[in-house]
Design a protein around this motif. Sequence first.
Motif, PDB file in Angstrom:
ATOM      1  N   LEU A   2      31.902  43.207  36.191  1.00 34.20           N
ATOM      2  CA  LEU A   2      31.932  44.564  36.730  1.00 34.20           C
ATOM      3  C   LEU A   2      32.902  45.373  35.893  1.00 34.20           C
TER       4      LEU A   2
ATOM      5  N   ALA B  40      36.955  33.959  40.137  1.00 31.79           N
ATOM      6  CA  ALA B  40      36.861  35.424  40.075  1.00 31.79           C
ATOM      7  C   ALA B  40      38.213  36.019  39.700  1.00 31.79           C
ATOM      8  N   PHE B  41      38.153  37.135  38.994  1.00 32.94           N
ATOM      9  CA  PHE B  41      39.367  37.907  38.763  1.00 32.94           C
ATOM     10  C   PHE B  41      39.028  39.384  38.752  1.00 32.94           C
TER      11      PHE B  41
ATOM     12  N   LEU C 170      32.289  34.371  47.607  1.00 26.14           N
ATOM     13  CA  LEU C 170      33.745  34.443  47.449  1.00 26.14           C
ATOM     14  C   LEU C 170      34.432  34.709  48.779  1.00 26.14           C
TER      15      LEU C 170
ATOM     16  N   ALA D 212      44.804  37.528  40.838  1.00 29.49           N
ATOM     17  CA  ALA D 212      43.488  38.040  41.173  1.00 29.49           C
ATOM     18  C   ALA D 212      43.214  39.392  40.541  1.00 29.49           C
TER      19      ALA D 212
ATOM     20  N   ALA E 131      42.325  42.549  37.877  1.00 24.98           N
ATOM     21  CA  ALA E 131      41.353  42.756  36.813  1.00 24.98           C
ATOM     22  C   ALA E 131      42.070  42.897  35.475  1.00 24.98           C
TER      23      ALA E 131
ATOM     24  N   ASN F 269      30.670  52.798  37.433  1.00 23.37           N
ATOM     25  CA  ASN F 269      30.620  51.337  37.550  1.00 23.37           C
ATOM     26  C   ASN F 269      29.362  50.781  36.917  1.00 23.37           C
TER      27      ASN F 269
ATOM     28  N   PHE G 219      40.856  42.900  46.346  1.00 29.97           N
ATOM     29  CA  PHE G 219      40.021  42.132  45.429  1.00 29.97           C
ATOM     30  C   PHE G 219      38.539  42.352  45.739  1.00 29.97           C
TER      31      PHE G 219
ATOM     32  N   GLU H  92      42.953  45.429  32.912  1.00 29.93           N
ATOM     33  CA  GLU H  92      43.064  46.882  33.028  1.00 29.93           C
ATOM     34  C   GLU H  92      43.442  47.482  31.682  1.00 29.93           C
TER      35      GLU H  92
ATOM     36  N   GLY I  51      38.796  49.056  34.352  1.00 32.58           N
ATOM     37  CA  GLY I  51      39.083  47.762  34.952  1.00 32.58           C
ATOM     38  C   GLY I  51      37.880  46.851  34.771  1.00 32.58           C
ATOM     39  N   ILE I  52      38.132  45.611  34.409  1.00 30.87           N
ATOM     40  CA  ILE I  52      37.042  44.647  34.256  1.00 30.87           C
ATOM     41  C   ILE I  52      37.299  43.492  35.208  1.00 30.87           C
ATOM     42  N   ASN I  53      36.341  43.280  36.109  1.00 28.22           N
ATOM     43  CA  ASN I  53      36.408  42.137  37.014  1.00 28.22           C
ATOM     44  C   ASN I  53      35.252  41.210  36.704  1.00 28.22           C
ATOM     45  N   ALA I  54      35.452  39.934  37.012  1.00 30.01           N
ATOM     46  CA  ALA I  54      34.375  38.970  36.772  1.00 30.01           C
ATOM     47  C   ALA I  54      34.265  38.015  37.950  1.00 30.01           C
ATOM     48  N   PHE I  55      33.058  37.555  38.165  1.00 31.47           N
ATOM     49  CA  PHE I  55      32.769  36.609  39.247  1.00 31.47           C
ATOM     50  C   PHE I  55      31.812  35.567  38.688  1.00 31.47           C
TER      51      PHE I  55
ATOM     52  N   GLN J   2      40.051  50.029  41.754  1.00 35.13           N
ATOM     53  CA  GLN J   2      41.097  49.032  41.562  1.00 35.13           C
ATOM     54  C   GLN J   2      42.187  49.187  42.622  1.00 35.13           C
TER      55      GLN J   2
ATOM     56  N   ILE K 176      28.252  38.542  45.391  1.00 29.68           N
ATOM     57  CA  ILE K 176      29.576  37.931  45.346  1.00 29.68           C
ATOM     58  C   ILE K 176      30.021  37.423  46.706  1.00 29.68           C
TER      59      ILE K 176
ATOM     60  N   GLU L 266      44.674  32.009  43.566  1.00 33.20           N
ATOM     61  CA  GLU L 266      44.187  33.390  43.670  1.00 33.20           C
ATOM     62  C   GLU L 266      42.850  33.587  42.978  1.00 33.20           C
TER      63      GLU L 266
END
Lengths: 140, 378
Positions: free
Chosen positions: B76, B377-378, B147, B22, B24, B87, A90, B26, B35-39, A99, B144, B338
Amino acid sequence: MRKLILLLFCLTLFSASIVCGEYLIVVNKENPISKLHANEVKYIYLMKKRAWADGTQILPLDLLKRSKVRESFSQDILKKTPSTMAKYYFKRALSGKGQPPKTYQTEEEIIDYITRNVGAIGYISKSNPAVKTVDIISKK
Amino acid sequence: MKRNIMVIFTVLQFSLIAPQGASAVELEAGPWQFGINAFLDAEYTWMEKMPMLMKGGMIGTIPETSTFDQTHLNLLVGAEKDRTRININIHSHHAFSAEADNGETRGEFEIEEAYGTYSFSDRLSLQAGFFLTPFGIYNSAKYITSLFATVVLPQMYEMPANYNSSELQEHLEHDLMPPKANFMLTGNFILPAIEAEYFLYATNGFRGTSGRDENTDKGYGGRLRVTAADNYKFGFSYYGANDSESGLSPSEDTGRTKKFGFDVEVLLFSDILKLEYEYVRDNFDNRKHRYSYYVRSTLYIGSFSPFASYDLAKDRGHELYKKTQTRLSIGTGYNWNENINLKAEYHYHFFGDKEKTPVLMNNLENINMLRGAIIFAF
């Protein structure tokens, strides 16, 4: 003295042998790899080793965190629990480092993915003719 | 009150619409994988008093303050294909705040990082664009860190809030970290029981007070991180730039800025206890130097992560920090699930070197602070 030397020699052989317990490391049949050091598998799943010797991208696969096979693999090879590894992946993802390994619910899905991708590597509980089992060597 | 409710509501909304677990979001498009992650975090701050450094070097305080605000939002977006990765990190401070505060711009989204990476091999990758510098343990992920570390970063990464008035901040910036980098070579070498990871980068350096890109202010740096026996990590960081950080014009530039850093992280007892130590020093202006160090211990017990730390910063060119500011901190994190983390911390600040300083107003020396955060966050 002779018996002691023989005992030590046998112990050395034993420590260099296959280390797997409740899981088998498997790859695509076209992958030329037949043996891997436990350390190499560890760095593959830490996403630090990303290509095979011929340059093909390595595609590591995981089972779900609650899987006993994953628990066994994670503790034995990665020396971490699946939860600890989930946090590690993560943090890497949020830091833009890529990823985590693709995660599947069943071993059949793992096998199916590996048969379709030459660079894939995963672990399952028992051998399957559709994929090739890799011997894991660990030096203690 | 209305703003606080809106912030909590926003965090909860995110938790409902984001994917469970947890992972992203995808997507695949041909050979490309996205992939998209967020915080997202909302932070509560209570300070017993707030020190302010004003024009003319006067130091004062304003009374007790208490704020609750959505602080960071990061999106992200990553795309990966074979050896190539791209990125983009979109970041906003106070994205959902309804009102401005002391002239600070709120709700602006900026592209904080945008870069591409091509991996020739595990031992050599090239990264280009603009991205946070790999200096010290936390700088490359400092947006971040609440976290996986603490809400309040060590002073070397982030000076305490409001210790400078905005007019003077540009001239008396305490942040010891280098600016964002533009080109980097990186890779790792794996040996039995040891892994060495290296980073060599170049930056555009700091800009002068005019904001113009001065040709001489190019910087370069590097970091080497060695991991031994999985649990012992040693880091060495260096950065040098052709200008001074004091905001002087090129004609007044007094030479090369150099920063050095050393850090250690140790995991013990099957990853239950983590010990950290970091020291950073630089010598801007050639006649002054500043340094900061901290030591922290963190326990990981189930869903809780209690910690204790000691943190010191000294800056001979700064009206407040030439006195040496020390911070003692305790706190804990709690993994709700998570996706959601909660943090609560207490910090006690005090300035040393009293005999050599002017009289400070309103007992500036000792300041209590509480910080809390809800992080999604994920």
